[in-house]
Scaffold this motif. Structure first.
Motif, PDB file in Angstrom:
ATOM      1  N   PRO A   5       0.849  -1.193   0.000  1.00 37.91           N
ATOM      2  CA  PRO A   5       0.000   0.000   0.000  1.00 37.91           C
ATOM      3  C   PRO A   5       0.887   1.246   0.000  1.00 37.91           C
ATOM      4  O   PRO A   5       1.997   1.223   0.559  1.00 37.91           O
ATOM      5  N   ASN A   6       0.408   2.324  -0.608  1.00 35.58           N
ATOM      6  CA  ASN A   6       1.214   3.550  -0.716  1.00 35.58           C
ATOM      7  C   ASN A   6       1.773   4.028   0.624  1.00 35.58           C
ATOM      8  O   ASN A   6       2.918   4.460   0.708  1.00 35.58           O
ATOM      9  N   SER A   7       0.920   3.938   1.654  1.00 30.19           N
ATOM     10  CA  SER A   7       1.349   4.455   2.961  1.00 30.19           C
ATOM     11  C   SER A   7       2.580   3.695   3.467  1.00 30.19           C
ATOM     12  O   SER A   7       3.518   4.278   4.012  1.00 30.19           O
ATOM     13  N   GLN A   8       2.584   2.371   3.259  1.00 28.21           N
ATOM     14  CA  GLN A   8       3.725   1.558   3.726  1.00 28.21           C
ATOM     15  C   GLN A   8       4.958   1.794   2.845  1.00 28.21           C
ATOM     16  O   GLN A   8       6.078   1.903   3.335  1.00 28.21           O
ATOM     17  N   GLN A   9       4.701   1.862   1.552  1.00 28.49           N
ATOM     18  CA  GLN A   9       5.805   2.075   0.611  1.00 28.49           C
ATOM     19  C   GLN A   9       6.512   3.409   0.920  1.00 28.49           C
ATOM     20  O   GLN A   9       7.733   3.488   0.965  1.00 28.49           O
ATOM     21  N   GLN A  10       5.695   4.418   1.168  1.00 30.75           N
ATOM     22  CA  GLN A  10       6.260   5.755   1.398  1.00 30.75           C
ATOM     23  C   GLN A  10       7.117   5.799   2.665  1.00 30.75           C
ATOM     24  O   GLN A  10       8.244   6.277   2.647  1.00 30.75           O
ATOM     25  N   VAL A  11       6.583   5.282   3.776  1.00 28.35           N
ATOM     26  CA  VAL A  11       7.348   5.400   5.032  1.00 28.35           C
ATOM     27  C   VAL A  11       8.578   4.486   5.037  1.00 28.35           C
ATOM     28  O   VAL A  11       9.632   4.859   5.553  1.00 28.35           O
ATOM     29  N   LEU A  12       8.443   3.305   4.418  1.00 28.25           N
ATOM     30  CA  LEU A  12       9.596   2.399   4.377  1.00 28.25           C
ATOM     31  C   LEU A  12      10.718   3.020   3.532  1.00 28.25           C
ATOM     32  O   LEU A  12      11.891   2.972   3.894  1.00 28.25           O
ATOM     33  N   THR A  13      10.321   3.618   2.431  1.00 27.35           N
ATOM     34  CA  THR A  13      11.304   4.271   1.563  1.00 27.35           C
ATOM     35  C   THR A  13      11.948   5.460   2.263  1.00 27.35           C
ATOM     36  O   THR A  13      13.172   5.627   2.238  1.00 27.35           O
TER      37      THR A  13
END
Lengths: 188, 283
Positions: free
Chosen positions: A137-145
């Protein structure tokens, strides 16, 4: 020693470099230079510093001789080395810019053996990891990145995204877990 | 969050927090102890670490500037030569150019070649189309040899300092020449990076040793007329000095440095350039 070239495996190039064959460094740079520069630039966000760090990483790699091909894949070894040094540099400018908290991940047995995917070609690695990350999900992708690839601490991410700290931590952890599950046996 | 691994949810969170650097040092150490005797925990830890190690592959790859490759390979070549040069180096007298040309083929790396390598590398680093610079590098040949001779006679740390300075893309070499009658034969080199005055390397030769109550001091002149104290030194008995200076004072942002000069001062004098100017070079 056999003549080295663009198709010579990493471990042979490393042996060749240590034996004093300078061409090997050029071939290794052609193979991993862009990756190292990309990691450095993503964290430092300044081209000239990323260039300096790329140079530093390749010269450290040449000089220190602590890379062991049987314990790590060269691409990920250089990525980890670059990330670690970039975070140190970020920390040194933290008084003006931002605080770097616990961004240096724990290193127990970090390089015990390369996982199956690390033994594949760089192109295959990229393809599989990029596919896996787009499934988050975008939210996870964004914070992990932001956390792992750009060097932002959880509290900095919370501040930037106007998100509760607990949510950031959960999203980072969930993103990592899902990524690991998607990659499955490719990462062991 | 689903958990298909063989671990309990609590253990899985613990391992995830560990690889993300979220555990306290005590909790991390406790987990490491458990990992040693728990194969399932170790397997998950390794898989999560591999996942993070591979994460950079998800980034769109940037093209590094093409000149970076040359810079790295040139620096590598230079550093290899610096660190492997094993020819005993003459102090004084120095060999003439013709003597160096007649060196037999197949001999070990001559220090003159390394000096030329340094000059060539600097030319590459700085952009070889700068005529003034090329002339400066040509003129600096003798000083370079002195710098390299000193370098080779000293330990590896000196090599590191010079190599680190050389690594910087904007590193520059300034030649210094004697200005007074007594120092007419003195010559030397200053290696520095514009904007980074915290570290400069100085190599000078044919400069008379001073009595104990006097000292050489180096100064930087700025375009606004300001003078900055770089550091002080004395020579060895042969009149040579190879020293790394770390000026305390920094150059104000946007102000260009225009020159370097050396004075002889009383060792106890305040840091003002009031003594005789003996050497100078322009930037």
């Amino acid at each position: 020693m056999e003549r080295i070239g663009a198709t010579t495996p990493d471990d042979e190039l490393v042996r060749s470099l240590r034996a004093g064959h300078q061409d090997a460094l050029g071939i290794l740079y052609d193979r991993y230079g862009n990756l190292v520069f990309t990691v450095a630039n993503r964290i430092l966000n300044r081209t000239h510093e990323a260039e300096d760090l790329t140079q530093e990483v390749f010269l450290i790699f040449w000089k220190k001789e602590n890379f062991q091909p049987e314990r790590a894949a060269l691409g990920t070894y250089l990525s980890v080395l670059t990330r670690s040094r970039a975070l140190n540099k970020l920390r040194s400018r933290s008084t003006q810019q931002r605080s770097v908290e616990r961004l240096q991940q724990a290193t127990y047995n970090q390089f015990s053996h390369p996982c199956p995917l690390e033994q594949a070609t760089l192109q295959e690695q990229r393809q599989l990891v990029q596919q896996a990350i787009t499934q988050l999900p975008n939210s996870q992708q964004q914070v992990l990145t932001m956390n792992y690839l750009e060097g932002f601490s959880h509290s900095e991410i919370a501040q930037q995204l106007n998100m509760p700290l607990g949510t950031v931590k959960t999203n980072v952890r969930q993103g990592l877990r899902r990524l690991r599950q998607t990659l499955g046996e490719a990462v062991g | 969050m689903s958990n298909p691994s063989a671990l309990s949810e609590d253990d899985l969170i613990l391992v995830e927090d560990y690889v993300l650097g979220e555990l306290s040092p005590e909790a991390a150490a406790a987990l490491e102890r458990r990992v040693r005797s728990d194969p399932a925990l170790r397997q998950e830890l390794c898989a999560l670490q591999a996942t993070l190690r591979l994460l950079p592959q998800a980034m769109p790859v940037l093209e590094a500037p093409p000149e970076l490759r040359d810079r790295i390979l040139t620096t590598h070549t230079l550093r290899s030569k610096i660190l492997t040069a094993d020819t005993p180096l003459p102090a004084t007298p120095r060999r003439s150019r013709s003597a160096r040309r007649s060196r037999p083929a197949g001999a070990t790396i001559p220090w003159g070649k390394i000096a030329v390598g340094i000059a060539a590398a600097l030319a590459l680093l700085l952009g070889a189309d700068n005529l003034r610079l090329r002339q400066a590098l040509g003129d600096a040949d003798q000083s370079n040899r002195e710098l390299l001779a000193q370098l080779d006679q000293n330990n590896e740390r000196d090599g590191e300092v010079v190599a680190n300075l050389l690594q910087r893309p904007t590193s520059r070499l300034v030649t210094l020449e004697g200005e007074s009658n007594e120092t007419a034969n003195a010559a030397g080199t200053l290696l520095f990076t514009p904007g980074r005055w915290q570290q400069v390397v100085v190599s000078l030769g044919n400069l008379d040793p001073l009595p104990p109550d006097e000292i050489y001091r180096m100064w930087l002149t700025l375009e606004n007329g300001q003078t900055i104290f770089c550091g002080e030194f004395n020579t060895d008995e042969q009149g040579n000095v190879f020293v790394e200076l770390r000026p305390d004072e920094t150059v104000p942002q946007g102000v260009k440095a225009t020159g370097i000069f050396v004075t002889v001062e009383s060792a106890t004098a305040p840091p003002e350039p009031s003594g005789e100017r003996v050497m100078a070079g322009s930037i």
